[in-house]
Write a protein that holds these residues in place. Sequence first.
Motif, PDB file in Angstrom:
ATOM      1  N   TRP A 148       0.826  -1.207   0.000  1.00 53.24           N
ATOM      2  CA  TRP A 148       0.000   0.000   0.000  1.00 53.24           C
ATOM      3  C   TRP A 148       0.864   1.262   0.000  1.00 53.24           C
ATOM      4  O   TRP A 148       0.577   2.238  -0.700  1.00 53.24           O
ATOM      5  N   TRP A 152       0.266   3.760  -3.149  1.00 52.21           N
ATOM      6  CA  TRP A 152      -0.355   5.081  -2.922  1.00 52.21           C
ATOM      7  C   TRP A 152       0.496   6.196  -3.531  1.00 52.21           C
ATOM      8  O   TRP A 152      -0.006   7.264  -3.876  1.00 52.21           O
ATOM      9  N   LEU A 170      -5.741  -5.910   0.271  1.00 52.05           N
ATOM     10  CA  LEU A 170      -5.781  -4.593   0.940  1.00 52.05           C
ATOM     11  C   LEU A 170      -7.247  -4.189   1.044  1.00 52.05           C
ATOM     12  O   LEU A 170      -7.880  -3.900   0.024  1.00 52.05           O
ATOM     13  N   MET A 175      -7.099   1.017   3.988  1.00 55.93           N
ATOM     14  CA  MET A 175      -6.625   2.194   3.244  1.00 55.93           C
ATOM     15  C   MET A 175      -7.128   3.488   3.867  1.00 55.93           C
ATOM     16  O   MET A 175      -6.386   4.480   3.978  1.00 55.93           O
TER      17      MET A 175
END
Length: 1291
Positions: A148, A152, A170, A175
């Motif tokens: 992640w 991102w 995920l 998140m």
Amino acid sequence: MSSAPSDGDHSARPGSITALLARRPVKRARDDLQESCVKLLMRHQNTSELLLEITSHGKMRSSSCEGYEEHHTGVQTSVLEHELRRRSEQMGVPVGLLSARVLLENLEDLIRQTDVLLSSTQRSGVCALLKTAQALVSAGLLSPELLWQDYWKLQPVLEVIYHLHTHNILTLDFMLERDAAVRSWITDQLKALCASMNTAPDEHQIQHQILSAVVCVLVRRAFEDSSHDLCQTCCWILDSMISWLLDALSVKDTHTSAAGFWLQVFDVSVFAGCVTEDTLQRFFTHTLMRVLTHRPVFKDLLSRLLRSAFDRYDVEKMITLFLLARQASLEGPAVFPSYSDWFKLSFGGSSGYHAKSKKSTVFLLKFLSDLVPYEPPQYLKVHVMHPPYIGGKYRSLLQEYISLAKTRLRDLKVSLEETGIFEVVNGSAGVAECPAQQDVEKAVTLFMTTSKIPATVIEASIFRRPYFLSRFLPALLSPRVLPVKSDARMMFIEALRKADKIPAALYTSYTGSCQRETYRQKEGVFESSEDDHLLLLQEQFLHLRRMMTEGATDGDVCAQLSRISLTLKNERADEETGSDVITLKRESPDSAHAAVTSLILHSFCLCLLDASKVKPPNRQGSWPGVFVKVLLAHRWLVSALIHRLWDLLQHQGSALSAAHVLGLAALQVELHHCTHMCPPPADALSVSQCLSDALVCSTRSHMTLCLRFCVAVLSYGLCRANAQSEELLHFIPETLYKKAQYVMARLVPETRAHLSEEHESDLHSDASGLSGTLQESAVALWRNTQIRSLKKRPQYQLSFSEWISSELGVQRSRDALTDLERQEYEQWACEQYYLHMSEHDGGCDGDVTRICARIITAVLDRHTASRTAGSTHELTDGCLPDLLSLLQTLLYEVAVTGQNSSDETGHFLWDVFDSRFSVTPDPDSIGQELSDQQTLQDVSRVLVLVPPVMLLTVRTDTTGRRTLDCHRMIHHISHVQRRACGPAALLSSQLTAHFLKAVVSGSVSCDRPDEAVNLCLSLFHTECPLLLLSAARWWTRLSAAVSSLWRRLTGRDALPEQLQMLEDSHSWSRRAGVSPVPAAPSWLLAACLHASLRRSDCETEEVRRLVTQLLHTHRQVLLFLFVSSVTELISAHLNQQAAPCLERVRDVCVCLLTHLMDDSDWLLLFDRSGSDHVLSHFLSRVMSPQTLRLMPFAFYSILRGVESEVLSGASRSPGFLYSAAVSYRELSRLFLDARPSDAPQQQVLLEARHILMSSISLSSPDCLTLGQRRQLRSEYEQLDPEISTALGSFT
């Protein structure tokens, strides 16, 4: 011609995974196939290509991931795992990070440019890639968190996020929790998803699935649990989408297809059961409220509701109307006006529905009056400051309501004076920061709009004159460089001056300050000089003093105070507005503003004296209160004043003159009065309470200052209360009143009679050296009914516990009283004042045991506080000896009257002592154990001062025979003393002697003392052997004192049987092996023998000889001698001073164990499973939890010294392997919890593991039962897999 490829061909020509799999026989074994793949991979240098090849092997043709089926999944994933591990080791990076990077490289290659949705080709590749990622996550080779973090940083795609969520790699919850920026991103992505309508028909399904998945998560987290971290974030996203939807629908000539797609979220089928029915209901209710308050039609709804309520005089509709208006005002001015504006618009004019008739007027006022007890203060302030329009004939009804509302506001301690004239009330209970500054900005803006002074300002100058003069005008007239051309503020000021709304002196001061500011900037000086401000303040205070002398009016005095406030504001023009709570730094006074604070305090004192020359305090008006409010308006000044006053009262009290004391007392009263009007936050002290705490009564000088200050405060507060017709408690701080009770009764004996509600006093004393005027004033004050009436209020009562705490803080060497006077005073306080006072008033209801219990509690609290503060001064030079002497006197009275039992089974002393400890202690809490040990030391110090006879109760049974009841003492020793007695498993010699004296002293009250002693000590034998074990250890010190006490009390030379047994056991221990063994328990003989060996410091050979003599005849004695030696070994390990004898103690333990090894009873010493053996029963009654936790350490510490042949034989004995395995498990946990840095201690753990592994190899398969083997293997699977494997090797 081509031939079948050989291994040589593979080495010469690289092949793909797909080709390799295609060439292999279908039925070839899986292991051979995997081995070939691994050989091929050894030449593969690009892991990303490898992953891409694996994921592309089975192409997916459908638009979702459900139809994807990958061939050879297990083999390919295994190959990839092997390659990732190899590359991780080769590159020296974590495999989780490598996997995340490789996965993202492939993801970037698949998705070059896209908005919200993927193409069918991209979707096929992403799903295949995520299938592999799932396998890597399951294998622990892929870190979702690292994935992640890197993803991102790229440009995430909503559909990819959806697939990551549905593949459980995920989750969307993860998140949202990780990054705050996700909420804005996902809002934009949802809008783009709704706008993506030009999609192929076969892709509508995936679009709907994404919307359903995301909305399910948002609704569940927003409305299922309001305490969840994501509640506000998800609610914000949904609100943003609702606002976007409503805005889109409200704009004409726009395509509403995107908004229409979002409307699907209000279809229950979208959620597909992923949220509960209650959660859905809360979501729909919230959405409905947002819709209702979004459109201005809401105002029309309220208008119709208002008209209908007055047409039918319907209270229910009025309630609905006010609730909706207040709820709508929370949405802000963009949706609905503030509550104050709505109230004025609805009820402020003569055309309102309420003004049509008398019935309508009465209906409104009655409705508002009924709401008063339940109204929040912000709404009451609106109703009072902007009352409804009422015709002249009914103004009295309005005044009744306003009076009722103001009374309620005073009860809520809310001041109307601190409310801005333009304050907007929208339902929030918060107070605006700097309301005066906001009022000025609003007034100037309105003035520029209308070219007229706002009516609100005119009304404030008449009806709210104190706020207008002390807040509004100083904020408006702050000094500045005036522009050449008049700006808005200058024109507004000029308009107010022409309307005579600005006092002439204040305007002159303003213009002068502006000129000085202009001059400084022209000269290049951009900062005001502190000296200039100080000189200006001196001039202004001198003018204020002249006004006091001339008897100026309140208005003129308030105007001068406004100028002073303005000067103080200019002193710190950059003052930060923050919390109203100020942290008092007692050791570092605020010296930055010492000159200003000294000037203010000095000037206030002089102004008070000058004003008192003209008028008494009860006729001086409100100027002192306004003066204090001016000070409180400047946070920096309040901080400086508090520190300065604290320093004066704590360290410079003897240097204060009478005028200073009177002035500071008046300031204290006014501060408390302001605090009553505007109370501080719940977790903070008011300024007046803080200053009251500065008055200490520890020395003669401190007591004298406290008395002077208290007399002045009570006198001035009485005058102010009578002048303003308010209750006295509004002017007298609670803490100061308690100090007045304490110090006056202590230093002025004549006041004691008035405190006790007596009319005359025969006590007179001039030992304190006080002036006659001061003593007479103190006596006169306590004669006053109003002063004494405060003592009836609970918060003003000086309780007995508070009195003891104050008395313990007095330094005897610097006391104002002599030793005899102090003794007389303390006896009066305890026996004549508090003893007979009701418990409701802070006394003891005539119960001597209660007063004794509270003295003991206070003494123990003082010990704890002194230990925490790291100071023993209060214990060495305090009044503790006097109070303990008084305690002993009172305890003897209890003993004589027989009040020591609180009930049939209770004892008030043990109740007090045992209450200091936890009822259910945590056996694994080291912090609690250390705290209990410190508390036990304090308790023991006090316990040995209690007359021994008080520790036991003499009871009469049904036959009339009197016997000793020692159950509470047994309970205390077993559950309190044992828990904190340390590794030695012994009571101190002083405490042991005290308990034995209690038994001997109490036996005299029984019919047969010797029988009573025997019965009592026999009970200790079975229920609490710790006392007799300690007696055996210290008998050389105790025997003479105990025997002498017995002879003095009974006149008999022969000791009771149980005491004689102690004497005989001790005598035998000095000639063990030679003289006959007395009839005594084995553990008692072992304890005496161990004590004798310690005193003689015997060598190991002598111990070995003694063990040989006792081995066959008294094996149990040797077993318990081994117990005592093990506890000594543990104590030596923990005590650095005992380190020199550590090897000797270990040698003794090894010697004893060597002779006891052939009998498995010694293993019970290290068994914590709760065996019924006598040894286990004994250990549970004498050893502390700390000692029991350290038994595994002692186990292996001793085995390190045992010869290998002996250890080899022990390994084959029943129970040894199981005990060794359990002990090593506990030892490992002990080391994990403690994390020792000492190398020798860590060496013990290493050698213990070696011993255990050797024992396992030497043990026979039948040494462990099947259940024991399963238990140990299960426990060691995580702790030490190698040991678990070794334990499983038995067949």
